[in-house]
Design a protein around this motif. Structure first.
Motif, short mmCIF file in Angstrom:
data_model
loop_
_atom_site.label_atom_id
_atom_site.label_comp_id
_atom_site.label_asym_id
_atom_site.label_seq_id
_atom_site.Cartn_x
_atom_site.Cartn_y
_atom_site.Cartn_z
N ALA A 284 67.85 -70.34 -18.19
CA ALA A 284 66.58 -69.98 -18.59
C ALA A 284 65.46 -71.17 -18.09
O ALA A 284 64.28 -70.90 -17.89
CB ALA A 284 66.60 -69.99 -20.18
N GLY A 285 66.07 -72.51 -18.31
CA GLY A 285 64.98 -73.43 -18.16
C GLY A 285 64.38 -73.66 -16.53
O GLY A 285 63.59 -73.87 -16.06
N ILE A 286 65.60 -73.40 -15.68
CA ILE A 286 65.34 -73.47 -14.20
C ILE A 286 64.35 -72.19 -13.92
O ILE A 286 63.32 -72.28 -13.17
CB ILE A 286 66.78 -73.27 -13.30
N ARG A 287 64.91 -71.09 -14.19
CA ARG A 287 64.13 -69.71 -14.00
C ARG A 287 62.71 -69.53 -14.70
O ARG A 287 61.58 -69.39 -14.06
CB ARG A 287 64.84 -68.49 -14.47
N GLY A 288 62.61 -70.51 -15.87
CA GLY A 288 61.26 -70.57 -16.58
C GLY A 288 60.18 -71.50 -15.92
O GLY A 288 58.96 -71.05 -15.82
N LEU A 289 60.49 -72.05 -14.66
CA LEU A 289 59.80 -72.94 -13.81
C LEU A 289 58.85 -72.10 -12.85
O LEU A 289 57.91 -72.42 -12.65
CB LEU A 289 60.49 -74.15 -13.07
N GLY A 290 59.34 -70.70 -12.95
CA GLY A 290 58.62 -69.82 -12.11
C GLY A 290 57.33 -69.56 -12.65
O GLY A 290 56.35 -69.02 -11.85
N MET A 295 50.92 -69.65 -12.71
CA MET A 295 49.73 -70.60 -13.18
C MET A 295 48.87 -71.06 -11.92
O MET A 295 47.67 -71.16 -12.08
CB MET A 295 50.20 -71.94 -13.90
N SER A 296 49.57 -71.40 -10.94
CA SER A 296 48.79 -71.83 -9.59
C SER A 296 48.10 -70.70 -9.03
O SER A 296 46.82 -70.69 -8.73
CB SER A 296 49.68 -72.43 -8.64
N ARG A 297 48.56 -69.57 -8.96
CA ARG A 297 48.01 -68.44 -8.26
C ARG A 297 46.82 -67.85 -9.29
O ARG A 297 45.78 -67.45 -8.90
CB ARG A 297 48.90 -67.16 -8.22
N ASN A 298 46.83 -67.60 -10.59
CA ASN A 298 45.98 -67.19 -11.37
C ASN A 298 44.84 -68.26 -11.76
O ASN A 298 43.79 -67.71 -12.22
CB ASN A 298 46.71 -66.95 -12.97
N ASP A 299 45.16 -69.49 -11.54
CA ASP A 299 43.97 -70.37 -11.99
C ASP A 299 44.04 -71.62 -10.92
O ASP A 299 44.21 -72.80 -11.29
CB ASP A 299 44.11 -71.14 -13.40
N TYR A 300 44.01 -71.15 -9.74
CA TYR A 300 44.05 -72.00 -8.53
C TYR A 300 42.96 -73.29 -8.59
O TYR A 300 43.20 -74.66 -8.26
CB TYR A 300 43.88 -71.34 -7.13
N ALA A 301 41.58 -72.96 -8.99
CA ALA A 301 40.59 -74.07 -9.14
C ALA A 301 40.84 -74.93 -10.14
O ALA A 301 40.60 -76.25 -10.19
CB ALA A 301 39.38 -73.37 -9.54
N LEU A 324 63.77 -69.10 -7.84
CA LEU A 324 62.73 -69.76 -7.77
C LEU A 324 62.05 -69.79 -6.23
O LEU A 324 60.78 -69.62 -6.10
CB LEU A 324 62.60 -71.32 -8.08
N LEU A 325 62.82 -70.05 -5.11
CA LEU A 325 62.65 -69.71 -3.78
C LEU A 325 61.84 -68.33 -3.56
O LEU A 325 61.09 -68.04 -2.79
CB LEU A 325 63.68 -69.81 -2.92
N ARG A 326 62.61 -67.47 -4.32
CA ARG A 326 62.07 -65.96 -4.20
C ARG A 326 60.63 -65.57 -4.80
O ARG A 326 60.21 -64.80 -4.13
CB ARG A 326 63.27 -64.99 -4.58
N GLU A 327 60.71 -66.34 -5.71
CA GLU A 327 59.06 -66.11 -6.50
C GLU A 327 58.14 -66.88 -5.78
O GLU A 327 56.94 -66.79 -6.02
CB GLU A 327 59.48 -66.73 -7.98
N GLY A 328 58.22 -67.84 -4.98
CA GLY A 328 57.54 -68.55 -4.36
C GLY A 328 57.55 -69.97 -4.19
O GLY A 328 56.55 -70.66 -3.41
N PHE A 329 58.47 -70.56 -4.78
CA PHE A 329 58.66 -72.10 -4.82
C PHE A 329 59.01 -72.52 -3.10
O PHE A 329 59.70 -71.82 -2.75
CB PHE A 329 59.83 -72.52 -5.89
N GLN A 330 58.35 -73.73 -2.83
CA GLN A 330 58.97 -74.13 -1.50
C GLN A 330 59.48 -75.44 -2.01
O GLN A 330 59.04 -76.36 -2.24
CB GLN A 330 57.70 -74.42 -0.56
N ASP A 331 60.73 -75.74 -1.46
CA ASP A 331 61.48 -76.76 -1.61
C ASP A 331 61.39 -77.73 -0.41
O ASP A 331 61.40 -77.26 0.74
CB ASP A 331 63.14 -76.47 -1.65
#
Length: 442
Positions: A284-290, A295-301, A324-331
């Motif tokens: 849950a902790g790992i997936r929760g980082l998604g 947050m970045s998409r909704n409030d980029y400014a 996380l990679l599928r959701e948009g994280f880049q390692d």
């Protein structure tokens, strides 16, 4: 008759050995298939540990292939070779993985631009706060680190870092609060050489230690000044308390910025629970980082691209981490495609796992990309007897973080496309984890 007996024994031996080979191949295939479970299905003991060992399954697969070849069992040989490749298939992405967009498509890496700012980051698991503070400060100084993320910290380690001179190199800090029920060996902290425009003791709620974060406003002028005079830029000595949320104007962002690029980046120190402290909380902790991506998409400014740094207790074979990679994280290691940057266990020359990561939650392909990657072994540890009750430093009120002044460019589509360049690794002995260093080109 004696010849017939010998032939019969050989036949029974061959059939038994063939049966054992096929049994081992089936077990091996099922073990490797665990890495293809849906995200969250790996949250059951002992699956996280079995999945972490999948890249090592090429060893028994190779042994079975040799045995099958000696016995001229060609079907078993073919299956063993296929399993050998399957055990390492995901890890080929560390050499062949192309630049990946957040929508899952890929494109060629764009050319490096001559005028680019860089931010050097370092993350380290401090092993229950026993890490040698002087060695940590030495690595920060030697590698010109701009942002330092530490996990498994104690009050005593914070004091020892201050005594070793960390405040002179990285004058701004944000510490997470200590929670006995959710901390995983200690609390987390993050330091910066650049004055933050915002910081918080925990940017996202996950079943693990607080995730302290700072938001920096990066401008060309800051890095042109650093190139000209060799300074680290903004060098005021303000520090933040463990429960403080600080809002300040960036010294780098003041004055005339006409015609200059400005990028807002948020850095977070992350330490998800180890599976032995609870498999469900680990996943849950790992997936929760998604949630950082949203947050970045909704409030980029406000946040810009969010960089999560720390010990995630997971590898590319774990379905929860690949989510996380599928959701948009880049390692960052995958971005470079120059091979692994393994960080655990230091005392083993082989095998080592890549448990520590620097990951970028970016809403567009303008996310910072890595220009240099290094591993430095965790400094030699020293024992601590100081209690948690000692003060962490000056405290400040904890208001709700408002929107501070946004960068000149807040549309993600208008941000400059960063690129990846090179990798390197430096190892120092006598440690548990390796410190992960990554330089991001803005």
């Amino acid at each position: 008759m004696r010849v017939l007996r010998v032939l019969r024994v050989l036949c029974v031996w061959r059939c038994t050995l063939s049966w054992l080979i096929w049994t081992c191949l089936v077990i091996l295939a099922l073990w490797i298939a665990l890495g293809s479970l849906p995200a969250g299905a790996d949250a059951h003991m002992p699956l996280p540990y079995m999945i972490a060992l999948i890249p090592l399954m090429w060893v028994p697969a190779a042994a079975l292939a040799i045995l099958a070849a000696v016995m001229r069992n060609w079907p078993a040989l073919a299956v063993a070779l296929a399993l050998l490749l399957a055990a390492r298939l995901r890890h080929l992405r560390y050499w062949l993985h192309p630049l990946q967009k957040h929508d899952g498509s890929s494109t060629a890496i764009p050319p490096v631009k001559s005028a680019s700012a860089t931010v050097t980051t370092m993350t380290l698991n401090c092993r229950y706060g026993r890490a040698d503070a002087s060695d940590i400060v030495a690595k920060v100084r030697d590698h010109h680190v701009d942002v330092l993320a530490l996990q498994e910290m104690t009050d005593d380690l914070v004091k020892r870092l201050e005594q070793a001179g960390l405040q002179q190199l990285l004058p701004y800090r944000q510490l997470g609060e200590s929670h006995e029920r959710t901390d995983n060996g200690g609390f987390n902290g993050i330091w910066s050489a650049i004055r933050p425009v915002a910081s918080t003791h925990s940017i996202i709620d996950i079943p693990a230690a607080d995730v302290p974060a700072i938001t920096l406003e990066i401008t060309d002028r800051l890095f042109m000044q650093r190139s000209a005079d060799g300074s680290r830029g903004d060098t005021a000595s303000t520090t933040t308390g463990s429960d403080a949320t600080i809002i300040a104007r960036s010294a780098a962002g003041g004055g005339d910025t006409a015609g200059m690029r400005t990028m807002r980046l948020t850095f977070a120190s992350v330490h998800t629970k180890s599976p032995m402290r609870g498999c469900r909380e680990w996943s849950a902790g790992i997936r929760g980082l998604g949630g950082l991506i949203a947050m970045s998409r909704n409030d980029y400014a406000r946040y810009g691209s969010i960089i999560a740094m720390g010990d995630l207790n997971a590898t590319i074979d774990h379905p929860s981490w690949r989510e996380l990679l599928r959701e948009g994280f880049q390692d960052t290691t995958l971005q470079l495609a120059h091979g692994h940057t393994n960080t655990f266990a230091r005392w083993l020359p082989w095998p080592r796992l890549e448990l520590d990561h620097v990951m970028i939650a970016a809403p567009t392909t303008s996310a910072p990309r890595v220009t240099r990657h290094a591993t430095v072994s965790q400094p030699q540890t020293s024992q601590s007897t100081t209690s948690r009750s000692e003060a962490l430093g000056p405290e400040a009120p904890r208001p709700e973080a408002p929107h501070s002044a946004a960068p000149a460019e807040t549309d993600p589509a208008t941000q400059t496309q960063p690129v990846a360049a090179r990798t390197t690794s430096v190892v120092i002995n006598d440690s548990d984890h390796l410190a992960l260093i990554a330089t991001l080109r803005i």
